[in-house]
Design an enzyme around this catalytic site. Sequence first.
Site, mmCIF file in Angstrom:
data_model
loop_
_atom_site.group_PDB
_atom_site.id
_atom_site.type_symbol
_atom_site.label_atom_id
_atom_site.label_comp_id
_atom_site.label_asym_id
_atom_site.label_seq_id
_atom_site.Cartn_x
_atom_site.Cartn_y
_atom_site.Cartn_z
ATOM 1 N N GLU A 1 0.883 -1.173 0.000
ATOM 2 C CA GLU A 1 0.000 0.000 0.000
ATOM 3 C C GLU A 1 0.914 1.215 0.000
ATOM 4 O OE1 GLU A 1 -3.237 -0.134 -0.141
ATOM 5 O OE2 GLU A 1 -3.406 -2.306 0.109
ATOM 6 N N CYS B 1 -2.294 8.899 2.522
ATOM 7 C CA CYS B 1 -2.055 8.405 1.166
ATOM 8 C C CYS B 1 -3.271 8.634 0.294
ATOM 9 C CB CYS B 1 -1.651 6.942 1.181
ATOM 10 S SG CYS B 1 -2.765 5.907 2.117
HETATM 11 O O1 TXE Z 1 8.218 5.790 4.340
HETATM 12 P P1 TXE Z 1 9.190 4.572 4.258
HETATM 13 P P2 TXE Z 1 8.296 7.035 5.311
HETATM 14 C C1 TXE Z 1 4.891 8.151 1.608
HETATM 15 C C2 TXE Z 1 4.870 9.650 1.694
HETATM 16 C C3 TXE Z 1 5.985 9.940 2.633
HETATM 17 C C4 TXE Z 1 6.999 8.910 2.218
HETATM 18 C C5 TXE Z 1 8.058 8.584 3.224
HETATM 19 O O2 TXE Z 1 5.144 10.183 0.433
HETATM 20 O O3 TXE Z 1 6.476 11.247 2.486
HETATM 21 O O4 TXE Z 1 6.197 7.770 1.912
HETATM 22 O O5 TXE Z 1 7.512 8.087 4.421
HETATM 23 C C6 TXE Z 1 10.194 0.833 6.841
HETATM 24 N N1 TXE Z 1 12.787 -2.531 3.983
HETATM 25 N N2 TXE Z 1 4.006 7.497 2.537
HETATM 26 O O6 TXE Z 1 9.653 7.536 5.544
HETATM 27 O O7 TXE Z 1 10.590 4.996 4.339
HETATM 28 C C7 TXE Z 1 10.226 2.045 7.752
HETATM 29 O O8 TXE Z 1 11.028 1.792 8.883
HETATM 30 C C8 TXE Z 1 11.693 -2.711 4.746
HETATM 31 C C9 TXE Z 1 2.835 6.891 2.025
HETATM 32 O O9 TXE Z 1 7.547 6.643 6.539
HETATM 33 O O10 TXE Z 1 8.726 3.765 3.108
HETATM 34 C C10 TXE Z 1 8.741 2.236 8.056
HETATM 35 O O11 TXE Z 1 8.315 1.336 9.063
HETATM 36 N N3 TXE Z 1 11.130 -1.722 5.460
HETATM 37 C C11 TXE Z 1 2.207 5.957 2.979
HETATM 38 C C12 TXE Z 1 8.074 1.846 6.736
HETATM 39 O O12 TXE Z 1 9.040 1.042 6.044
HETATM 40 C C13 TXE Z 1 11.674 -0.500 5.382
HETATM 41 C C14 TXE Z 1 2.299 6.326 4.386
HETATM 42 C C15 TXE Z 1 7.703 3.049 5.855
HETATM 43 O O13 TXE Z 1 8.873 3.799 5.626
HETATM 44 C C16 TXE Z 1 12.831 -0.252 4.594
HETATM 45 C C17 TXE Z 1 3.528 6.890 4.765
HETATM 46 C C18 TXE Z 1 13.378 -1.346 3.865
HETATM 47 N N4 TXE Z 1 14.451 -1.201 3.068
HETATM 48 C C19 TXE Z 1 4.324 7.461 3.848
HETATM 49 N N5 TXE Z 1 13.147 1.064 4.704
HETATM 50 C C20 TXE Z 1 0.791 5.557 2.755
HETATM 51 N N6 TXE Z 1 0.491 4.916 1.619
HETATM 52 O O14 TXE Z 1 -0.035 5.768 3.618
HETATM 53 C C21 TXE Z 1 12.227 1.622 5.530
HETATM 54 N N7 TXE Z 1 11.351 0.677 5.953
#
Ligand code: TXE
Length: 504
Positions: free
Chosen positions: A242, A276
């Site tokens: 998602e 999102c």
């Molecule tokens: O996301 P990340 P972040 C979007 C929105 C936001 C951006 C960054 O644009 O500005 O994403 O948000 C874990 N392998 N959305 O920094 O980095 C991390 O620890 C596995 C949309 O929060 O993707 C966290 O628990 N896991 C969204 C989770 O992934 C990893 C909601 C999300 O982190 C990882 C939030 C890896 N290599 C942000 N690296 C929505 N659809 O609602 C990080 N994580």
Amino acid sequence: MAISNRSQSGAIYEHIEVKNPVTSEIIGSIPQTSADEIKETIERARDAQIGWGALSPSERVGYIRRWADLVWEQQETLIKINRRETGKTDSGAFLEIIVLDNILQYYIHHAPNFLKTQQRRTIVPFIQKAKVFYKPHGVVGVISPWNYPYLLGLIDLVPALIAGNSALLKPSEVTPFTAEYAIKLMHEAGIPRDVVQVIHGDGRAGATLVEHVDYIAFTGSTATGRKVAETAAKRLIPYSLELGGKDPCIVLEDADLDMTAAGLVRSAFENAGQVCISVERVYADARIYDALMDKLLYYAGKYQMGSDDGMDIHMGSMTNTRELERTEAHIHDAISKGARVVFGGRRRPELGPLFFEPTILADVDHAMDVMRQETFGPILPVMKFHNLEEAIRLANDSEYGLSASIFTRDFKRAEAIARRLDSGDVSVNRPQMVVATPSLPSGGQRNSGVGRRNGKEGLLRFTHTQSFLTDNLFGQQPELRLADPFSLQVAMVLRTIRRYIKFI
Ligand code: TXE
């Protein structure tokens, strides 16, 4: 911020500080769980799954019902913890609880039926019988983001448990305490400790989890989602993603403009736009554009921002500096290309370091980042369209395909438009409602993700099917040929019948 410390035994361990975004005060820290600890946790989960998976779905939903009641009783505590780490409002934190509660009640009532063994037809009626069993994958990993730490932490984890899996949750390192409290309540509700566990840490912990679980349900950015999918593909494990969105809203000329404007303000600025499925761009019929802008200004003027308690505060702080800076960058880029800020557009440091005004932009177009890239902040850009074809083309002009909305009084026309929009869902006159409607599958396509949560589909993704067939051998003789004359004759007769009667 990650900090390394030396323990009394001399071992170096890392922990991550967690901040209150409204006050910048450090409210606690979490350990960066090591790869070895994560592997051990998964092993315990694997052992515990055997007993949990052997329970009937009705027994498992019994635990979820007890947990849902405990959460309901403890909602004030949950809201407090959530607000402290996200900076959101009381109503925003409560919304997470009520939306998930609806989903829980839905699965409590329907999941045992969805997971029931199914009878299927066979090609040889009466002699053969066939069934399909829904079996859990084993250990499910759930990785969640910071914007809805309760809702998005639990929305996938609960159906994974109901389907008979054990589950590990890795909440965002930015907001770890809400999820931790929710899981503590699960243990109090009687769910065995190793059946549902939390592991903490940043992306490294998430990446280790993906390396060892049997299914991964990820919510977060598109860039990280892609990495998760690559690992899952290498390991050939199933997954759901998602991810981000750039949700369009089309306002037709017959829309109720007061309801539209209030609805747009709510759906663009809720959670300071860090959703999102927030409305990130509006296409309004040129005939009602000016009137709609007037109404938007009126309702945005009534929108209350702050950190006070109470349900009348509409918008709180943003959670991270990164999204605040991206919001500003999108506004600057739009202005440099000819857009006008008609409402808001500034930081509000007197309220807190990460407060940013709800902002409305006019004279926008698709050359601007604000119309193409996910902002994840409180901006509502509004663009005119002159015919419906143009509106549909612009709405589909995106690398994302999560959610979309339409404001109109004509539902037939809306349905025809919806079928042409490239998004996982379309709602009319009520943006964001699909994810809060438990029976409807919700999720995106293109860069917005893979798979669906909620509904029957959202539950069954946490199972694999096992097909089961019996043959009572009635009237059959031992035979080594694949097609003996008698079987051939039967096959011919069955084929003739099958052309006219459906029995498979
Ligand atoms: O996301 P990340 P972040 C979007 C929105 C936001 C951006 C960054 O644009 O500005 O994403 O948000 C874990 N392998 N959305 O920094 O980095 C991390 O620890 C596995 C949309 O929060 O993707 C966290 O628990 N896991 C969204 C989770 O992934 C990893 C909601 C999300 O982190 C990882 C939030 C890896 N290599 C942000 N690296 C929505 N659809 O609602 C990080 N994580």
